[in-house]
Design a protein around this motif. Structure first.
Motif, mmCIF file in Angstrom:
data_model
loop_
_atom_site.group_PDB
_atom_site.id
_atom_site.type_symbol
_atom_site.label_atom_id
_atom_site.label_comp_id
_atom_site.label_asym_id
_atom_site.label_seq_id
_atom_site.Cartn_x
_atom_site.Cartn_y
_atom_site.Cartn_z
ATOM 1 N N HIS A 134 2.659 25.316 9.167
ATOM 2 C CA HIS A 134 3.870 24.725 9.432
ATOM 3 C C HIS A 134 4.367 24.130 8.101
ATOM 4 O O HIS A 134 5.630 23.454 8.021
ATOM 5 C CB HIS A 134 2.776 22.975 10.122
ATOM 6 C CG HIS A 134 2.532 23.356 11.601
ATOM 7 N ND1 HIS A 134 1.880 24.032 12.545
ATOM 8 C CD2 HIS A 134 3.188 23.453 12.747
ATOM 9 C CE1 HIS A 134 1.143 24.025 13.465
ATOM 10 N NE2 HIS A 134 2.896 23.753 13.663
ATOM 11 N N ASN A 173 -5.310 17.571 17.850
ATOM 12 C CA ASN A 173 -5.867 18.223 18.543
ATOM 13 C C ASN A 173 -5.848 18.314 20.024
ATOM 14 O O ASN A 173 -6.284 18.561 21.105
ATOM 15 C CB ASN A 173 -7.394 17.754 17.809
ATOM 16 C CG ASN A 173 -7.962 18.471 16.743
ATOM 17 O OD1 ASN A 173 -7.208 19.616 16.532
ATOM 18 N ND2 ASN A 173 -8.677 18.240 16.131
ATOM 19 N N PRO A 187 1.916 20.239 10.989
ATOM 20 C CA PRO A 187 1.946 20.334 12.574
ATOM 21 C C PRO A 187 2.687 19.074 13.566
ATOM 22 O O PRO A 187 3.407 19.910 14.573
ATOM 23 C CB PRO A 187 0.685 20.723 13.140
ATOM 24 C CG PRO A 187 -0.169 20.809 11.697
ATOM 25 C CD PRO A 187 -0.037 20.247 10.962
ATOM 26 N N LYS A 224 -3.249 20.287 21.142
ATOM 27 C CA LYS A 224 -4.401 20.727 21.415
ATOM 28 C C LYS A 224 -4.908 21.388 22.960
ATOM 29 O O LYS A 224 -5.087 22.606 23.726
ATOM 30 C CB LYS A 224 -4.808 21.948 20.930
ATOM 31 C CG LYS A 224 -3.932 21.882 19.265
ATOM 32 C CD LYS A 224 -4.823 23.254 18.599
ATOM 33 C CE LYS A 224 -4.633 22.801 16.695
ATOM 34 N NZ LYS A 224 -4.994 23.515 16.238
ATOM 35 N N THR A 238 -8.736 31.950 14.245
ATOM 36 C CA THR A 238 -7.736 32.550 12.715
ATOM 37 C C THR A 238 -7.786 34.276 13.203
ATOM 38 O O THR A 238 -6.252 33.866 12.813
ATOM 39 C CB THR A 238 -8.400 32.304 11.422
ATOM 40 O OG1 THR A 238 -9.011 31.017 11.675
ATOM 41 C CG2 THR A 238 -6.956 31.884 10.726
ATOM 42 N N THR A 256 -5.764 15.742 7.696
ATOM 43 C CA THR A 256 -5.356 16.294 8.173
ATOM 44 C C THR A 256 -3.650 16.669 7.452
ATOM 45 O O THR A 256 -3.204 15.445 7.262
ATOM 46 C CB THR A 256 -5.841 17.439 9.438
ATOM 47 O OG1 THR A 256 -4.947 18.554 9.277
ATOM 48 C CG2 THR A 256 -5.378 16.821 10.645
ATOM 49 N N ARG A 298 -4.834 34.751 16.388
ATOM 50 C CA ARG A 298 -4.221 33.983 16.972
ATOM 51 C C ARG A 298 -2.613 34.222 16.601
ATOM 52 O O ARG A 298 -1.451 34.705 17.451
ATOM 53 C CB ARG A 298 -3.767 32.743 15.959
ATOM 54 C CG ARG A 298 -3.210 31.566 16.130
ATOM 55 C CD ARG A 298 -2.364 30.138 15.411
ATOM 56 N NE ARG A 298 -4.168 30.220 15.292
ATOM 57 C CZ ARG A 298 -4.592 30.056 13.855
ATOM 58 N NH1 ARG A 298 -4.647 29.216 12.988
ATOM 59 N NH2 ARG A 298 -5.633 28.660 14.203
ATOM 60 N N PHE A 324 -1.439 26.826 15.277
ATOM 61 C CA PHE A 324 -1.260 27.739 13.318
ATOM 62 C C PHE A 324 -1.531 26.777 12.919
ATOM 63 O O PHE A 324 -1.661 25.337 13.280
ATOM 64 C CB PHE A 324 0.709 28.052 14.019
ATOM 65 C CG PHE A 324 0.371 29.397 14.417
ATOM 66 C CD1 PHE A 324 0.064 29.785 13.742
ATOM 67 C CD2 PHE A 324 0.592 29.311 15.561
ATOM 68 C CE1 PHE A 324 0.627 31.688 14.285
ATOM 69 C CE2 PHE A 324 1.246 30.195 16.162
ATOM 70 C CZ PHE A 324 1.137 31.499 15.663
ATOM 71 N N SER A 325 -2.164 27.111 11.660
ATOM 72 C CA SER A 325 -2.751 26.129 10.504
ATOM 73 C C SER A 325 -1.781 24.859 10.648
ATOM 74 O O SER A 325 -0.611 25.487 10.550
ATOM 75 C CB SER A 325 -2.915 27.700 10.073
ATOM 76 O OG SER A 325 -2.072 27.914 9.411
ATOM 77 N N SER A 326 -2.154 23.993 8.887
ATOM 78 C CA SER A 326 -1.630 23.368 8.758
ATOM 79 C C SER A 326 -0.260 24.426 7.705
ATOM 80 O O SER A 326 0.700 23.130 7.726
ATOM 81 C CB SER A 326 -2.009 22.219 8.137
ATOM 82 O OG SER A 326 -2.651 22.466 7.453
ATOM 83 N N SER A 327 -1.097 25.109 6.626
ATOM 84 C CA SER A 327 -0.274 25.912 5.936
ATOM 85 C C SER A 327 1.160 26.369 6.523
ATOM 86 O O SER A 327 2.293 26.719 6.190
ATOM 87 C CB SER A 327 -1.688 27.099 4.661
ATOM 88 O OG SER A 327 -1.262 27.377 5.730
ATOM 89 N N SER A 367 -7.606 14.079 12.394
ATOM 90 C CA SER A 367 -6.768 15.231 13.163
ATOM 91 C C SER A 367 -6.942 15.278 14.456
ATOM 92 O O SER A 367 -6.265 16.079 15.297
ATOM 93 C CB SER A 367 -8.391 16.535 13.038
ATOM 94 O OG SER A 367 -9.741 15.568 13.107
#
Lengths: 455, 357
Positions: free
Chosen positions: A272, A156, A18, A159, A229, A14, A232, A267-270, A152
Motif C-alpha cells: 500500500h 484487521n 492500507p 479483513k 505472504t 502499523t 497471496r 496486501f502488506s503495508s509496503s 492494527s
C-alpha cells in the motif's frame, strides 16, 4: 485463544497506508455504485413505483420519503462518497453515507442482497476507523491529526469482515444440493449454452460439479491464502479470475468489482505504501514519518470489537434454532452470506374471503405489488404474511360494488395457495389454501403453516 | 504453518481430475441437440414473422372491406367487414404473445384496444366528430373492441347508412390500427436479427423477454378473457360488462384461439411444420414429465372450451360451474409454465435487471 488474540494484538502500531487506500477505494466504489443506481432508474422502480413496502421486523416504521425527497439520500450518498475519497469532513461523511445507505436498504426487503448488507457493515466500520489521518483534506485543516501509523485493529476488522463473507458463503455451500447435485449451478450454467466457444461446456454435467466444488473451496479457503505472504499473489489472481467469471456469467452488477478491490486490504503495508508513493511520486513514509496516536479507551474498543465479532459469527448460525429445511422455510436465512446459493421460484395466488357471505375473490397481485416484490414474496414466508396483512388492511371496512350488489367487508380472511420450486425440483405446495393468514403473527417464531419440504 | 506446504496448484489439478474422472464413468446419454438460438429463429420465422405479416394483410383486407361497405352500405358488405374483423382479431391472438421489441416500443398492444370498450365515450366521440384516438383518454374507445361494438350492436347497419360520423369513426379506428401495425411489422424485419442472437440469461435478452411475455399473455388470457367476467375477482358475482367482444359474442372463440396460439408456441410447431419450442427445451433438460404435463393440460383446456356451445355471456348465466372448471384448468397450468418451466430454463421472471448476489 489468548495467543491468537495477542498475535492479532489490536493496538499494535502499523502503517496507515492500507486504511488510506481502502478509504479511497471505498469512496470511489460507493460513488460509482450510487450513480449507477440513479442512472439505471432504480430509485423510481424500487422506491417510487411500489404502493406498499416490505419492512424488516422492528423497522417497519421506516418509510420512503414522499415524492422527490426520496432522491435526497442518494444525493447525500454521492456527496459523502466524494468527501470520503478526499478525506474531507471524513467522519461526518462516513456517518451520513452509512445512515443513508442503511435507510434505503431498510425500506423494502424485496431488494435484500447479501452484498448490500455487506456494504452497510463496511460503511459502519468506516465511521469508526481514522481513515482520514493522512492523504486527506482533513489533515490540511487539522494538521494535528496527521499520522502515518494507525492501530492494527482498524485494518484487521476490515479483513475480518471480508473473511466472514467468504467463509460463511463457503459453509453455506456445504449442502447436498450444491455438492452432490450441482444445483442450482446446473440450471444456471446450461442457460449459457449459447456463449461463444465455452457454450457447449456449459451443458456438461461435470462442469456444473466443477463450478460448484471450486466455488465452495474458493469461498472456504481463499482468505487463508490471502493472509499468507507466500501465496497471496496467487490467491489474489484467483480472486480476480473468480469474480470476473461470476461477473460474466451471473447478473451480479458491481459486486465482483467490490470484492476484487476490497480484498486489496489483505496486501502488506509496503504494498500500500507503493500505491501511495505512486500518487505522491516519492517515498511518502520517509518524508512524513510521524505518529500522532489518538487516545482511546482500549477497554471500550476491545469490548466493542468482541461484541461485533461475536455477532458476526453467531448470526449466520441462528438458523440452527429452527426445525425444518432452511432453504424451504427461510427461517434465519438473511444476513448469513448465503450468496448465489439457491434457485427458488414461486407462484402465489391469494384469496379474499368475506366472512359474512363466505364469498371468495382471487387477488390480482399486480394491483398491489411490483413484479420484483411479487417474485420475492412468493417464496419468502415472512413476506407472505406481510402481504396478507397488506390485503387485509386494504379490504377491511371497504364496500365492494359488483353489478347491483354491495358487500361491506369487515375482518376479511386472506388465504393463499402457493407453489414453490427449489433448485430445479418440480414445484410443490408451499402454503395450503386452508390457512387464514391474517391469524398468524409476524414474528421470529417457527412458522408451522409452511408445508413441509418433500425431497 | 502447514498450509504453506500444500501446493495449491497440485490440489486443484487433482480435484479437477477426480471430478472429471468420476463423471466420465457414467455412460454418456446423448441428449437431443438443443439450442436456444434455433428455438428463437424457429419462433421468429414460423410464428412471429408469419403472424405479423398475416395481421398486416388482415388489416389491409379490413380496410378494403370497409371501403366497399362505405360505398355500398348493405348487409352483405357489413357481413364481409365483420368476417374480416373476426379473422384479424383471431390473428391478433398469436401476435399479442410477442409484446417486446417493436410491438412494445410502439405500444401497439394498447392500440389494439382495451376491453371492455367505453361505449359512452365512443358515442360521444362520434357525436362530436372531433377526437384524438391516440390520446390516453381514448384507450378504451379504439381497437378491436371498439369495432366489436360499432359493427355488431343492433342498428349498426342503420347508423352506417345514415350517420357519416359513425362511418368515419369506424374508418379512423381501422386506419389507426393498420398504420401503427405496419410500422411495427416493418421494424420487426430489422429487430429479428437482434432477437435471435439474444440467447443470454440477462433480463433484457430476447429469450428472457419471450418467456416473460409468454407468461404474461397466458395470465392475461386467464384473467381478462375468462376470470373477470366469470366473477373470480369479484366475490363470485359475474361481470358480463367485462366480456371481451361481447357484441359479436365470439369471446370463447378468442379464448380458444389464444390458448391454441400459446400451445403452438410452447410446442414450436405451427401446422405441419415442427420446430423447436419450450417443449423441446424441457425434454432436453430431462424434464419430460413436466413437458407432457404442460402439453396435456393445454389439450384438456382446448377440449373443455369445445364443450361450450353458447356465447360466454349465456354460458356464464346458465353453465357457470362448468366455466369454473375451465378456469381451474387454466389456473392449474400457470404453475407449470411460470414456476416449473421458467425455473428449469434458469430465466429470471422479472422486468428489472438487478444486482443479484
Amino acid at each position: 485463544m489468548t495467543r491468537v488474540y495477542k498475535a492479532l494484538s489490536p493496538f499494535k502500531e502499523t502503517s496507515i497506508a492500507p486504511l488510506i487506500v481502502f478509504r479511497i477505494i471505498f469512496g470511489s466504489l460507493m460513488l460509482f455504485g450510487t450513480i449507477r443506481f440513479i442512472i439505471k432508474g432504480w430509485i423510481e422502480q424500487l422506491y417510487v413505483e411500489p404502493k406498499y413496502f416490505f419492512g424488516y421486523l422492528g423497522f417497519e416504521w421506516i418509510k420512503p420519503f414522499e415524492d422527490d425527497l426520496i432522491y435526497l439520500p442518494f444525493i447525500l450518498m454521492v456527496i459523502s462518497s466524494i468527501f470520503i475519497i478526499f478525506g474531507f469532513f471524513y467522519r461526518i461523511s462516513a456517518f451520513i453515507l452509512f445512515i443513508c445507505f442503511t435507510y434505503v436498504e431498510l425500506l423494502d426487503k424485496s431488494n435484500y442482497l447479501n452484498h448490500y448488507y455487506f456494504i452497510c457493515l463496511i460503511s459502519l466500520i468506516m465511521v469508526f476507523v481514522p481513515a482520514n489521518r493522512n492523504f486527506s483534506i482533513d489533515v490540511k485543516i487539522w494538521p494535528k491529526i496527521k499520522s502515518s501509523l494507525t492501530k492494527s485493529w482498524c485494518i484487521n476488522i476490515l479483513k475480518f469482515q471480508i473473511a466472514v463473507v467468504y467463509f460463511f458463503a463457503g459453509i453455506a455451500k456445504l449442502n447436498s444440493d450444491w455438492l452432490l447435485h450441482a444445483q442450482p449451478m446446473k440450471t444456471w450454467l446450461q442457460a449459457h449454452h449459447n456463449i461463444p466457444f465455452f457454450g457447449s461446456f456449459m451443458q456438461e454435467e461435470w462442469v456444473a460439479y466443477l463450478f460448484s466444488w471450486a466455488g465452495c473451496i474458493y469461498d472456504l479457503f481463499i482468505v487463508i491464502f490471502l493472509l499468507s505472504t507466500k501465496y497471496r499473489p496467487y490467491a489474489y489472481f484467483t480472486v480476480i479470475s473468480f469474480h470476473l467469471l461470476t461477473f460474466y456469467l451471473f447478473p451480479i452488477g458491481v459486486f465482483p468489482w467490490v470484492m476484487i478491490f476490497f480484498t486489496l486490504i489483505f496486501f502488506s503495508s509496503s504494498f500500500h505504501d507503493k500505491i501511495l508513493d505512486f500518487f505522491t511520486k516519492k517515498k511518502w513514509r520517509e518524508i512524513i514519518q510521524f505518529n500522532n496516536p489518538f487516545s482511546v479507551n482500549k477497554k471500550i474498543v476491545k469490548a466493542f470489537l468482541i461484541i461485533y465479532i461475536s455477532i458476526q459469527i453467531l448470526v449466520p448460525f441462528r438458523y440452527l434454532l429452527y426445525p425444518g429445511d432452511l432453504f424451504w422455510n427461510e427461517e434465519g436465512f438473511r444476513f448469513s452470506w448465503r450468496v448465489m446459493l439457491m434457485h427458488k421460484e414461486g407462484l402465489a395466488t391469494f384469496y379474499l374471503i368475506d366472512p359474512k357471505t363466505g364469498r371468495k375473490s382471487e387477488i390480482d397481485n399486480g394491483n398491489f405489488l411490483t413484479r420484483t416484490q411479487e417474485d420475492q414474496m412468493a417464496t419468502q414466508p415472512d413476506m407472505i404474511l406481510q402481504y396478507a396483512n397488506i390485503l387485509k388492511n386494504h379490504y377491511h371496512g371497504k364496500t365492494l360494488h359488483y353489478g347491483d350488489q354491495k358487500f361491506l367487508i369487515e375482518d376479511p380472511e386472506i388465504h393463499a395457495e402457493i407453489f414453490v420450486s427449489l433448485n430445479g425440483r418440480p414445484s410443490q405446495l408451499f402454503v395450503d389454501k386452508k390457512h387464514d393468514l391474517t391469524k398468524f403473527k409476524y414474528n421470529l417464531y417457527h412458522r408451522k403453516w409452511i408445508e413441509p419440504f418433500q425431497e | 504453518m502447514d498450509f504453506k506446504r500444500i501446493n495449491l496448484v497440485y490440489l486443484s489439478i487433482s480435484l479437477l481430475l477426480l471430478i472429471n474422472f468420476s463423471c466420465k464413468k457414467d455412460p454418456e446419454v446423448e441428449q437431443p441437440n438443443f439450442n436456444k438460438g434455433t428455438l428463437l429463429s424457429n419462433l421468429a420465422d414460423n410464428f412471429i414473422i408469419t403472424s405479423f405479416n398475416e395481421l398486416e394483410s388482415d388489416f389491409n383486407s379490413l380496410e378494403s372491406s370497409f371501403l366497399s361497405l362505405q360505398s355500398n352500405p348493405n348487409q352483405s358488405n357489413l357481413d364481409d367487414l365483420r368476417d374480416q374483423w373476426r379473422s384479424s382479431y383471431l390473428t391478433w391472438q398469436t401476435v399479442k404473445i410477442f409484446d417486446f421489441g417493436p410491438l412494445r416500443e410502439l405500444a401497439f398492444k394498447g392500440g389494439a384496444g382495451t376491453y371492455p370498450t367505453d361505449t359512452n365515450k365512443v358515442n360521444t366521440n362520434i357525436t362530436n366528430g372531433n377526437y384524438n384516438l391516440g390520446s390516453v383518454d381514448n384507450a378504451d374507445a379504439i381497437g378491436f373492441s371498439a369495432l366489436d361494438y360499432l359493427l355488431f350492436r343492433t342498428n349498426a347497419l342503420i347508423d352506417i347508412q345514415n350517420n357519416s360520423n359513425y362511418t368515419q369513426y369506424i374508418f379512423d379506428v381501422i386506419e389507426k390500427m393498420k398504420n401503427e401495425f405496419m410500422q411495427v411489422n416493418s421494424q420487426w424485419s430489422t429487430y429479428k436479427s437482434t432477437f435471435i442472437a439474444s440467447t443470454g440469461t440477462e433480463t433484457t435478452s430476447g429469450f428472457s423477454l419471450l418467456i416473460n411475455e409468454y407468461n404474461r399473455d397466458y395470465e392475461l388470457a386467464k384473467k381478462a378473457k375468462l376470470g373477470i367476467p366469470l366473477g373470480v375477482q369479484s366475490l363470485g358475482i359475474p361481470l358480463p360488462e367485462y366480456i371481451e367482444a361481447r357484441y359479436s359474442g365470439i369471446s370463447l372463440v378468442l379464448l380458444k384461439e389464444s390458448i391454441l396460439a400459446l400451445r403452438n408456441v410452447y410446442l414450436g410447431d405451427e401446422g405441419s411444420t415442427t420446430g423447436q419450442g419450450f417443449h423441446d427445451y424441457l425434454i432436453h433438460l430431462e424434464r419430460s414429465n413436466l413437458a407432457s404435463t404442460i402439453e396435456n393440460t393445454f389439450n384438456q383446456i382446448l377440449n373443455k372450451i369445445d364443450t361450450f356451445s353458447g356465447t360466454l355471456e349465456t354460458e356464464i348465466s346458465n353453465n357457470s360451474s362448468e366455466l369454473n372448471e375451465l378456469y381451474d384448468l387454466i389456473q392449474g397450468q400457470v404453475v407449470n409454465i411460470k414456476t416449473d418451466m421458467t425455473s428449469a430454463f434458469g430465466v429470471l421472471i422479472t422486468y428489472q435487471d438487478n444486482d443479484g448476489d
